[in-house]
Design a protein around this motif. Structure first.
Motif, PDB file in Angstrom:
ATOM      1  N   MET A   1       9.125   2.400  -2.250  1.00  0.00           N
ATOM      2  CA  MET A   1       9.112   3.474  -2.626  1.00  0.00           C
ATOM      3  C   MET A   1       7.297   4.380  -2.504  1.00  0.00           C
ATOM      4  O   MET A   1       7.724   6.025  -2.147  1.00  0.00           O
ATOM      5  CB  MET A   1       9.209   3.673  -4.181  1.00  0.00           C
ATOM      6  CG  MET A   1      10.291   3.278  -4.317  1.00  0.00           C
ATOM      7  SD  MET A   1      11.006   2.234  -6.569  1.00  0.00           S
ATOM      8  CE  MET A   1       9.810   3.866  -7.894  1.00  0.00           C
ATOM      9  N   GLU A   3       6.501   4.179   0.526  1.00  0.00           N
ATOM     10  CA  GLU A   3       6.285   4.723   1.442  1.00  0.00           C
ATOM     11  C   GLU A   3       6.494   6.041   1.665  1.00  0.00           C
ATOM     12  O   GLU A   3       6.833   7.425   2.351  1.00  0.00           O
ATOM     13  CB  GLU A   3       6.314   4.289   2.592  1.00  0.00           C
ATOM     14  CG  GLU A   3       5.696   2.944   2.477  1.00  0.00           C
ATOM     15  CD  GLU A   3       4.009   3.516   3.194  1.00  0.00           C
ATOM     16  OE1 GLU A   3       4.006   4.725   3.755  1.00  0.00           O
ATOM     17  OE2 GLU A   3       2.736   2.777   2.989  1.00  0.00           O
ATOM     18  N   ARG A   4       7.780   6.284   0.804  1.00  0.00           N
ATOM     19  CA  ARG A   4       8.412   7.302   0.830  1.00  0.00           C
ATOM     20  C   ARG A   4       7.851   8.562   0.265  1.00  0.00           C
ATOM     21  O   ARG A   4       7.913   9.734   0.828  1.00  0.00           O
ATOM     22  CB  ARG A   4       9.610   7.614  -0.408  1.00  0.00           C
ATOM     23  CG  ARG A   4      11.259   6.746   0.624  1.00  0.00           C
ATOM     24  CD  ARG A   4      12.478   6.241   0.017  1.00  0.00           C
ATOM     25  NE  ARG A   4      13.275   5.527   0.495  1.00  0.00           N
ATOM     26  CZ  ARG A   4      14.753   5.253   0.385  1.00  0.00           C
ATOM     27  NH1 ARG A   4      14.710   5.695  -0.974  1.00  0.00           N
ATOM     28  NH2 ARG A   4      15.579   5.090   0.805  1.00  0.00           N
ATOM     29  N   ALA A   5       7.121   7.804  -1.054  1.00  0.00           N
ATOM     30  CA  ALA A   5       6.325   9.281  -1.460  1.00  0.00           C
ATOM     31  C   ALA A   5       5.104  10.154  -0.857  1.00  0.00           C
ATOM     32  O   ALA A   5       5.079  10.996  -0.841  1.00  0.00           O
ATOM     33  CB  ALA A   5       5.715   8.684  -3.181  1.00  0.00           C
ATOM     34  N   ARG A   6       4.841   8.891  -0.127  1.00  0.00           N
ATOM     35  CA  ARG A   6       3.397   9.772   1.111  1.00  0.00           C
ATOM     36  C   ARG A   6       4.465  10.314   1.688  1.00  0.00           C
ATOM     37  O   ARG A   6       3.757  11.610   2.398  1.00  0.00           O
ATOM     38  CB  ARG A   6       2.698   8.123   1.143  1.00  0.00           C
ATOM     39  CG  ARG A   6       1.885   7.601   1.441  1.00  0.00           C
ATOM     40  CD  ARG A   6       1.193   6.378   1.878  1.00  0.00           C
ATOM     41  NE  ARG A   6       0.448   5.913   0.867  1.00  0.00           N
ATOM     42  CZ  ARG A   6      -0.076   4.777   0.746  1.00  0.00           C
ATOM     43  NH1 ARG A   6       1.071   3.898   1.210  1.00  0.00           N
ATOM     44  NH2 ARG A   6      -0.918   3.747  -0.079  1.00  0.00           N
ATOM     45  N   ALA A   7       5.602   9.796   2.730  1.00  0.00           N
ATOM     46  CA  ALA A   7       5.871  10.838   3.869  1.00  0.00           C
ATOM     47  C   ALA A   7       6.438  11.890   3.068  1.00  0.00           C
ATOM     48  O   ALA A   7       6.132  12.834   3.671  1.00  0.00           O
ATOM     49  CB  ALA A   7       7.409   9.978   3.826  1.00  0.00           C
ATOM     50  N   LYS A   8       6.773  12.367   1.886  1.00  0.00           N
ATOM     51  CA  LYS A   8       7.583  13.466   0.701  1.00  0.00           C
ATOM     52  C   LYS A   8       6.410  14.457   0.482  1.00  0.00           C
ATOM     53  O   LYS A   8       6.333  15.525   0.815  1.00  0.00           O
ATOM     54  CB  LYS A   8       8.022  13.096  -0.697  1.00  0.00           C
ATOM     55  CG  LYS A   8      10.026  12.807  -0.437  1.00  0.00           C
ATOM     56  CD  LYS A   8      10.483  12.486  -1.556  1.00  0.00           C
ATOM     57  CE  LYS A   8      11.561  11.731  -0.956  1.00  0.00           C
ATOM     58  NZ  LYS A   8      12.424  11.705  -2.181  1.00  0.00           N
ATOM     59  N   CYS A   9       5.186  14.078   0.723  1.00  0.00           N
ATOM     60  CA  CYS A   9       4.100  14.482   0.507  1.00  0.00           C
ATOM     61  C   CYS A   9       3.376  14.986   1.637  1.00  0.00           C
ATOM     62  O   CYS A   9       3.609  16.249   1.417  1.00  0.00           O
ATOM     63  CB  CYS A   9       2.801  13.784  -0.479  1.00  0.00           C
ATOM     64  SG  CYS A   9       1.976  14.489  -1.272  1.00  0.00           S
TER      65      CYS A   9
END
Length: 139
Positions: A1, A3-9
């Motif tokens: 989760m 890693e997904r948040a970092r990518a979205k940011c």
């Protein structure tokens, strides 16, 4: 989760820092933040009021506490818990906006704003029958 948040940011062009730890006790003791944001987390905590106090205490003056929460349609069923183990939680099945605002207001010493999200199908992947909202409080 995370890693997904970092990518979205990053994809949105924002800089962000993500810390991993116990939700009730934010990591990096003594550090303060401009924003503390939690999504569908408060209801899962065994001591939600203590967590809210801790979170508000970690928001710098003028910063914001943002809580995306709700009350799930399944919460009104006594025969089947929303998820296994939820029956032991104080806010099992979610918490309504009025109740969460009443819990947060004295901690921030001022008004809180509630933005209804019930009808925002794109946020949830379809229609929802329960209550959904974002509570925003300036500290």
């Amino acid at each position: 989760m995370v890693e997904r948040a970092r990518a979205k940011c990053a994809a949105a062009g924002f800089a962000g820092r993500f810390l991993i730890g116990d939700a009730g006790e934010l990591p990096r003791e003594g550090e303060v933040f401009g924003v503390v944001l939690a999504r569908h987390l408060v209801w899962t905590l065994p001591e939600p009021e203590a967590a809210l106090r801790a979170w508000v205490g970690r928001v710098r003056p003028g910063g914001r506490l943002v809580l995306v929460e709700g009350r799930w349609r399944e919460a009104d069923r006594d025969d089947v818990p929303y998820v296994a183990g939820a029956e032991a939680l104080p806010w099992r099945g979610g918490i309504g906006a009025d109740d969460l605002a009443a819990a947060v207001r004295p901690l921030v010493g001022g008004p809180v704003r509630v933005q209804r999200l019930d009808g925002e199908r794109d946020l949830w992947g379809g229609a929802v029958t329960g209550e959904r909202y974002a509570l925003i409080a300036r500290v």
